[in-house]
Design a protein around this motif. Structure first.
Motif, PDB file in Angstrom:
ATOM      1  N   LEU A   1       2.264  -7.163  -8.825  1.00  0.00           N
ATOM      2  CA  LEU A   1       0.830  -6.879  -8.694  1.00  0.00           C
ATOM      3  C   LEU A   1       0.487  -5.600  -9.440  1.00  0.00           C
ATOM      4  N   PRO A   2      -0.625  -5.564 -10.184  1.00  0.00           N
ATOM      5  CA  PRO A   2      -1.535  -6.694 -10.455  1.00  0.00           C
ATOM      6  C   PRO A   2      -0.963  -7.624 -11.500  1.00  0.00           C
TER       7      PRO A   2
ATOM      8  N   LEU B   1      -5.073  -4.715  -2.761  1.00  0.00           N
ATOM      9  CA  LEU B   1      -4.156  -5.465  -1.912  1.00  0.00           C
ATOM     10  C   LEU B   1      -2.762  -4.850  -1.929  1.00  0.00           C
ATOM     11  N   ARG B   2      -2.259  -4.475  -3.102  1.00  0.00           N
ATOM     12  CA  ARG B   2      -0.935  -3.858  -3.194  1.00  0.00           C
ATOM     13  C   ARG B   2      -0.914  -2.525  -2.439  1.00  0.00           C
ATOM     14  N   SER B   3      -2.009  -1.742  -2.569  1.00  0.00           N
ATOM     15  CA  SER B   3      -2.074  -0.474  -1.853  1.00  0.00           C
ATOM     16  C   SER B   3      -2.057  -0.699  -0.345  1.00  0.00           C
TER      17      SER B   3
ATOM     18  N   ALA C   1       3.508  -1.323   5.106  1.00  0.00           N
ATOM     19  CA  ALA C   1       4.969  -1.184   5.234  1.00  0.00           C
ATOM     20  C   ALA C   1       5.344   0.236   5.645  1.00  0.00           C
ATOM     21  N   ALA C   2       4.697   1.239   5.028  1.00  0.00           N
ATOM     22  CA  ALA C   2       4.998   2.627   5.388  1.00  0.00           C
ATOM     23  C   ALA C   2       4.612   2.918   6.824  1.00  0.00           C
ATOM     24  N   ALA C   3       3.437   2.441   7.261  1.00  0.00           N
ATOM     25  CA  ALA C   3       3.008   2.659   8.641  1.00  0.00           C
ATOM     26  C   ALA C   3       3.937   1.958   9.619  1.00  0.00           C
ATOM     27  N   ALA C   4       4.420   0.761   9.277  1.00  0.00           N
ATOM     28  CA  ALA C   4       5.348   0.041  10.157  1.00  0.00           C
ATOM     29  C   ALA C   4       6.640   0.825  10.318  1.00  0.00           C
ATOM     30  N   ARG C   5       7.130   1.439   9.268  1.00  0.00           N
ATOM     31  CA  ARG C   5       8.355   2.253   9.375  1.00  0.00           C
ATOM     32  C   ARG C   5       8.110   3.464  10.278  1.00  0.00           C
ATOM     33  N   ARG C   6       6.956   4.116  10.133  1.00  0.00           N
ATOM     34  CA  ARG C   6       6.668   5.278  10.978  1.00  0.00           C
ATOM     35  C   ARG C   6       6.513   4.872  12.446  1.00  0.00           C
TER      36      ARG C   6
END
Length: 639
Positions: free
Chosen positions: A529-530, A619-621, A627-632
């Motif tokens: 992406l893109p 969308l990529r952002s 993903a970063a928030a899920a890790r935190r």
């Protein structure tokens, strides 16, 4: 056998009728005040009796009923169903299996009776009321103003006289330093009277003013007595100790004859309107046929372009004669070449004069026909008004009742604001349609039913939404639609719960977060992406997979919101909401024909690709931030 009225229907009617009468009186009072402010200049200062004013206001109130009745129905229906919704009585009725239309049934029957009564009121009562109101109003306009001589200025309300008074003694009724200009016999026979003091009174029959003056002089022109050859106009000067003057001044209220107003369109019922339309229409048709026959059969310069014949039935038929000229046809070019310049100018002047006379003649004929056509339109407009009021009452009920059930607000606050806005909208549309029908820009029935055609879909829409319990005024639904249309991001807003029933399992939560991160990384890996221009149309993104990731993220966030940790709640609020933007993943499918067409057709494909490329970056952002928030969140749970 008389049908028995159910208790619920009786309750609805008992709640509606007093409210309807109150709102009708309020609306009628408001429109009556509008009438007063409009014609107050014709009433003030005329010395009209209380009985005349009361009679005028009574007939004006009857005339204003067509404007007040729909507004009263709208406001009353909004208030009654708003009260029922605010007190949860509509909810109780729906829980008992009673639909909204069944709740509205007794009022629907009542509206049918009101609409029927409005029709007979428009047809039988309103013409009489309008005739008497306009007759009284015109009579008041013709009445002389009440005699009140001001100080220090000229008073010109006495026909033919100008009166100046320097000072008045109100207790004794004495006037001081009086100056009178009498021009009743014309300016050249005017007279001026100066007096030290005087007294003004009205004769008992109120048809003359009696003016008694003391210690003054008078100057009078004698133009009528002068000879025709005299250049200077003689005048007469008179000094007096006491002088009495009688001035014609009719201060009585003379009522005009109602017959003239009764013959107008405002004073006719339905049968009389139809008769007038038919008679005037026949006259217009006959005049048009007569004028058309005259134009077609006339000869111009001895050249006849059409020939009058008769068919087998004896009817006149005009046959066009191409390129045929009688023997006496005039050759204009030969006449002009064989004449001198003076004769040529004379010919042209005579021809121009004849053409102008013919033009004026046809313009006069067209104006006479136009007046009859205008009269037909005015009568047809008044005929349509007999029906539009009844229909407007029903439409406003089907707008007000469902709208009150939707907003669920009683009282005079919100319903009054909504009613006024809707009625102003209706009044503007109705007035616009009336003027277009009056001026002939629209057919009469189109102009007069324009407001009904605009408001009927609105009533159907509100009734449908209210019956199906649709959230028409849900601000959150409109906010979500606004965010989707303008591609605005949405923030999560979780708070620490006081009571948690289903607590979060840390081990299971970490496993689910890890699985979500892996799924997001796999989604980002292929495709990149893109995308490129070719890949965007030939190998678009998997919309189903991205939708599944969004749903999994939202479900996981809802489960983790039951945590007892404030740190985890704070990390959850950092979790972005993934937006499913159509340009980012148009969903053509691999090798889809529409994708290939758009890729080849550059004027269509390039703008779409540019928008889609920008949305794919968003969308990529969002996937990276998710993903970063899920890790935190996983780190906060394990710690």
């Amino acid at each position: 056998m008389i049908p028995r009225i159910k208790r619920m229907d009786l309750f609805i009617l008992q709640s509606f009728l007093p409210l309807f009468m109150m709102t009708f009186c309020i609306c009628l009072f408001i429109v009556l005040m509008q009438f007063l402010w409009r014609y107050i200049d014709d009433l003030v200062g005329k010395g009209l009796g209380v009985d005349v004013i009361a009679e005028l206001f009574f007939y004006a109130a009857l005339t204003m009923v067509p404007m007040a009745l729909p507004l009263a129905i709208l406001l009353a229906s909004l208030m009654i169903f708003g009260n029922l919704g605010e007190q949860f009585e509509l909810t109780a009725m729906k829980a008992s299996g009673i639909s909204l239309l069944r709740t509205m049934a007794p009022l629907i029957v009542l509206m049918v009776f009101i609409a029927t009564g409005a029709f007979f009121f428009q047809n039988n009562v309103l013409p009489v009321a309008q005739t008497k109101m306009w007759t009284l109003l015109y009579s008041a306009r013709q009445k002389s103003p009440e005699l009140e001589i001001p100080e220090g200025v000229f008073y010109d309300q006495i026909p033919g006289y100008n009166l100046f008074v320097e000072h008045k003694d109100r207790e004794r009724g004495t006037l001081y330093d009086v100056m009178i200009y009498d021009v009743s016999r014309g300016f050249e026979n005017s007279s001026i009277i100066l007096a030290d003091s005087g007294r003004l009174s009205i004769t008992p029959d109120k048809t003359n003013l009696f003016l008694e003056l003391w210690s003054g002089e008078s100057f009078e022109n004698l133009k009528d007595a002068a000879a025709q050859s005299m250049r200077n106009v003689p005048y007469r000067r008179e000094s007096f100790t006491t002088k009495e003057i009688m001035v014609p001044f009719d201060a009585n209220f003379n009522r005009m004859d109602e017959q003239g107003m009764r013959n107008q369109y405002v004073g006719k019922n339905m049968a009389e309107l139809l008769a007038t339309i038919d008679s005037v229409g026949e006259r217009v048709d006959s005049l048009n046929n007569l004028y058309g026959t005259s134009v077609r059969s006339s000869n111009y310069m001895n050249i006849q372009h059409r020939r009058l014949e008769r068919d087998t039935a004896g009817k006149p038929v005009y046959t066009f004669i191409p390129d045929v000229k009688p023997e006496r046809a005039v050759n204009v070019d030969s006449v002009m070449r064989g004449s001198s310049s003076g004769y040529t100018i004379t010919y042209l002047t005579q021809a121009l004069g004849k053409a102008q006379r013919m033009r004026q003649e046809y313009e006069f004929k067209s104006l006479s026909v136009a007046d009859d056509v205008k009269s037909i339109r005015r009568h047809a407009i008044e005929l349509q008004k007999k029906f539009t009021l009844s229909f407007a009452c029903i439409i406003f009920f089907f707008i007000g009742a469902p709208l009150g059930a939707i907003i669920r607000k009683g009282g005079l606050g919100t319903p009054l604001v909504i009613s006024v806005l809707l009625f102003i909208f209706y009044y503007i549309i109705d007035n616009m349609g009336y003027k277009m029908a009056r001026d002939g820009k629209l057919e009469v029935w189109q102009g007069m039913w324009l407001s009904a055609a605009v408001l009927l879909p609105l009533g159907i829409f509100f009734t449908y939404k209210a019956v199906n319990d649709s959230a028409v005024f849900n601000k959150d639904a409109y906010a979500n639609l606004f965010r989707k249309f303008f591609a605005l991001s949405e923030q999560r807003n979780y708070a620490l719960k006081d009571v948690v029933i289903d607590d979060v399992d840390p081990r299971l939560a970490v496993e689910q977060l890890s699985a979500l991160v892996g799924r997001i990384e796999a989604l980002k890996a292929s495709p990149r992406l893109p995308q490129s221009y070719k890949a965007y149309f030939t190998a678009p993104l998997d919309r189903e997979e991205i939708t599944a990731v969004k749903r999994e993220t939202d479900r996981l966030a809802e489960r983790l919101a039951n945590t007892r940790s404030a740190v985890v709640i704070a990390r959850l609020n950092e979790l972005p909401v993934i937006r499913l933007l159509w340009p980012a993943m148009p969903g053509f499918g691999r090798g889809h024909v529409w994708g290939l067409i758009l890729m080849v057709v550059f004027p269509l494909g390039v703008p779409l690709y540019l928008v889609g490329r920008y949305d794919q970056k968003l969308l990529r952002s969002e996937l990276d931030k998710t993903a970063a928030a899920a890790r935190r969140i996983a780190e906060a749970i394990t710690n």
